[in-house]
Design an enzyme around this catalytic site. Structure first.
Site, mmCIF file in Angstrom:
data_model
loop_
_atom_site.group_PDB
_atom_site.id
_atom_site.type_symbol
_atom_site.label_atom_id
_atom_site.label_comp_id
_atom_site.label_asym_id
_atom_site.label_seq_id
_atom_site.Cartn_x
_atom_site.Cartn_y
_atom_site.Cartn_z
ATOM 1 N N CYS A 2 31.269 55.064 67.565
ATOM 2 C CA CYS A 2 32.283 55.952 66.991
ATOM 3 C C CYS A 2 32.022 57.410 67.394
ATOM 4 C CB CYS A 2 32.329 55.904 65.478
ATOM 5 S SG CYS A 2 32.368 54.234 64.840
ATOM 6 N N LYS A 591 32.046 53.116 75.767
ATOM 7 C CA LYS A 591 31.215 53.691 76.829
ATOM 8 C C LYS A 591 29.790 53.927 76.333
ATOM 9 C CE LYS A 591 30.717 55.908 80.798
ATOM 10 N NZ LYS A 591 30.475 54.874 81.820
HETATM 11 C C1 G6P Z 1 27.716 50.279 77.615
HETATM 12 C C2 G6P Z 1 28.643 50.751 78.719
HETATM 13 C C3 G6P Z 1 28.037 50.434 80.074
HETATM 14 C C4 G6P Z 1 26.639 51.034 80.189
HETATM 15 C C5 G6P Z 1 25.741 50.616 79.020
HETATM 16 C C6 G6P Z 1 24.456 51.426 78.994
HETATM 17 O O1 G6P Z 1 27.637 48.900 77.623
HETATM 18 O O2 G6P Z 1 29.903 50.144 78.587
HETATM 19 O O3 G6P Z 1 28.859 50.961 81.091
HETATM 20 O O4 G6P Z 1 26.056 50.627 81.383
HETATM 21 O O5 G6P Z 1 26.412 50.844 77.781
HETATM 22 O O6 G6P Z 1 24.777 52.767 78.746
HETATM 23 P P1 G6P Z 1 23.878 53.986 79.160
HETATM 24 O O7 G6P Z 1 24.629 55.186 78.676
HETATM 25 O O8 G6P Z 1 22.564 53.812 78.442
HETATM 26 O O9 G6P Z 1 23.714 53.949 80.637
#
Ligand code: G6P
Length: 596
Positions: A2, A591
């Site tokens: 959120c 994200k």
């Molecule tokens: C979420 C996002 C991915 C990302 C992952 C790790 O699952 O949708 O795109 O790779 O988190 O996020 P970070 O910010 O730690 O790279």
């Protein structure tokens, strides 16, 4: 997860909505807003994306205090009842919350006994009611003592109907505050909300509280004592948030990859970063652990392969949530590398804290230099990819691999007393990628658009690329794509293959080509429709019949995983659009995953 935001000043509703759009990457299941109007709390909320809330707003220019929220559902379905803000049952207190209250069931039962009525299934609704039922006299004491009862993670912004003020609390989830250039006050889950509006900002730390009024910010600790805090300068944000001529951020971000690599090569050639790298003496470590989640985990696996190539100590990669809960042999001779685009992913962050506690040297590779991980780690290496908005990571992944490549060259130069040099190769890669065209993928979109399942095989780095390609496909097309080590085909996986199966074979490492092509033939003879992805055009075409090809340009084998992943990023994007899915906001995802 959120995103939360609070504002005091002119055009309050409009400012809150504008900020919410910037936080949409944190979730988009529902959205809501509360403002103080004529001594009452006025709350509007709705299921679905922020644009639904935007369309419902009738007033946008009140001079008042307000809070707003964009939700990624954890407790309770994504409907209007569970949407934030949540109000106390007497409707005089309103809160927005990012995080998870772990002890909410017992708190809720207690409040029900005291006559509180609940309207949602969320954990968050206990917060305004705990404040309401607090026996303390002043509102700040009610607020702090209520928050002291919470276990779990939270960033909270709270309004009460009698004051034009915001009350804030923070534990594990990020929260920032800024006095804007126009003199108005804002708090938010991410400093991108202050972009081009402020020069500096405050970071609320775990266990700290703040009260913001029209012209003053006051900080407290959990014992109600006033504390002093230093502000930080708001740096420049790279690349624009605007879509320009692109239809989606995912497309824009893939197209930015050559520019990002170029940028990264230049930044890492600066004295500052070269010194940081050279000071990272590889001879002082007896093992290296690399940790990440999602795409960042795949970059960690790629980092393991690249570093193990030159190092004589053990290098291993882990999914952060597994790393935290398995026995780890870590001491002060261990280097733990954390990879995270956002620098806020809850499991990676907790794994970092654990590594620090166990005495490891910690290095964070991140795209967000103001993130919590960047603040905690001993060494920080930027990925320089600019803001990445699309949920599926593309340019940040490529830049993470580039940083591992630079680290490899750095350690190689230390061990083998060679010159430390990476610039030319990255520059050449950027030029090569700039000249690539991906129109040929349209025929694969047609071919695969009705498939529900896709298979991938590969070995070594190509297996990691296969896993990342499958993750992209799952995220934005909802196709069940799965990757297997080429050598494992006959240990079960072949039973899935029939004449309607499509299988991608990625083969970019010459010494493994023959072996991988053997596996390809095993699948092909069971009827699989093969698409071979390789730069070894001549050898492969003479060895394979009835196979479709995606031919890659040749490049340094260390960086071929970048050359080979981009077609799959584009293929996933194109397939997503052909299925009428919004690739920037796939269902159920967000994200930045700031809950465990
Ligand atoms: C979420 C996002 C991915 C990302 C992952 C790790 O699952 O949708 O795109 O790779 O988190 O996020 P970070 O910010 O730690 O790279």
């Amino acid at each position: 997860m959120c995103g939360i935001v609070g504002f005091i000043g002119n055009n309050c509703e409009q400012n809150l909505i504008d900020a919410l759009y910037k936080l949409e990457y944190r979730g988009y299941d529902s959205a809501g807003i509360s403002v103080i109007k004529d001594g009452k709390i006025d709350t509007i909320k709705t299921a679905g994306e922020i644009k639904n809330l935007d369309e419902m707003l009738t007033t946008r220019n009140s001079n008042t205090a307000g809070i707003a929220h964009t939700r990624w559902a954890t407790h309770g379905a994504s409907n209007v009842f569970n949407a934030h803000p949540h109000n106390s049952c007497n409707n005089k207190i309103s809160i927005v919350h990012n995080g998870i209250i772990e002890n909410y069931i017992e708190l809720k039962q207690d409040l029900i006994k005291k006559g509180v009525v609940f309207y949602s299934e969320t954990d968050s609704e206990v917060i305004p009611n705990l404040i309401y039922k607090s026996n303390n006299k002043s509102f700040i004491k009610k607020f702090i003592s209520a928050c002291n009862l919470l276990n779990g993670s939270y960033a909270i912004a709270c309004l009460n109907s009698t004051e034009k003020k915001l009350y804030l609390a923070k534990n594990k989830s990020p929260l920032y505050i800024s006095k804007l250039n126009t003199g108005e006050m804002m708090c938010a889950s991410d400093i991108i909300c202050f972009e081009s509006k402020a020069v500096d900002y405050y970071t609320l730390e775990d266990g700290e509280f703040a009260v913001i009024s029209k012209d003053n910010i006051r900080f407290y600790n959990s014992s109600f004592k006033i504390i002093k805090k230093q502000s930080s300068k708001l740096g420049k944000f790279d690349f624009s948030f605007e879509l320009g001529n692109f239809s989606h951020y995912m497309e824009k971000e893939i197209c930015e990859i050559p520019k990002c690599i170029d940028n990264l090569a230049r930044i890492y050639s600066s004295k500052n970063l070269t010194e940081i790298l050279i000071n990272l003496n590889i001879n002082s470590f007896n093992k290296i652990k690399i940790i990440g989640c999602g795409t960042a985990y795949h970059a960690s696996c790629m980092g393991e392969k690249l570093l193990q190539d030159v190092l004589k100590v053990d290098v291993s990669s882990f999914v952060a949530s597994e790393f935290r809960y398995s026995k780890q042999l870590i001491d002060n001779s261990t280097l733990c590398i954390f990879v995270s685009q956002s620098g806020e992913t809850a499991d990676t962050l907790e794994a970092l804290k654990l590594a620090i506690e166990l005495g490891a040297t910690t290095l964070v590779i991140t795209n967000t230099m103001h993130s919590t991980m960047a603040k905690l780690a001993h060494v920080v290496l930027p990925t320089c990819a600019g803001v990445e908005k699309s949920v599926a990571s593309t340019k940040a992944y490529v830049c993470q691999i580039c940083v591992f490549y630079i680290l490899k060259r750095c350690f190689d130069s230390q061990i083998n007393k060679k010159c430390f040099d990476f610039y030319e190769n990255l520059e050449n890669l950027s030029v090569l990628l700039k000249n690539q065209k991906y129109d040929y993928l349209d025929s694969f979109v047609k071919l695969l658009s009705d498939e529900n399942e896709l298979y991938f095989i590969g070995r070594d780095k190509d297996l990691i690329s296969s896993n990342e390609a499958c993750l992209k496909l799952k995220e934005v097309t909802y196709i069940n794509a799965n990757a297997y080590p080429a050598g494992e085909l006959k240990h079960g996986f072949l039973a899935l293959i029939n004449q309607s199966s499509y299988m991608f074979v990625i083969a970019t490492e010459h010494h493994l080509l023959e072996k991988t092509l053997n596996a390809l033939k095993e699948a092909s003879s069971r009827g699989a429709n093969i698409i071979l992805v390789t730069q070894f055009k001549n050898e492969a075409s003479s060895m394979c019949e009835n196979v479709k090809f995606i031919y890659l340009p040749c490049f340094d084998e260390d960086l071929m995983s970048i050359v080979s992943i981009i077609p799959f990023q584009f293929l996933s994007y194109k397939l997503s659009v052909s299925k009428n899915i919004n690739p920037d906001k796939p269902r159920n995802l967000a994200k930045s995953v700031t809950v465990e």
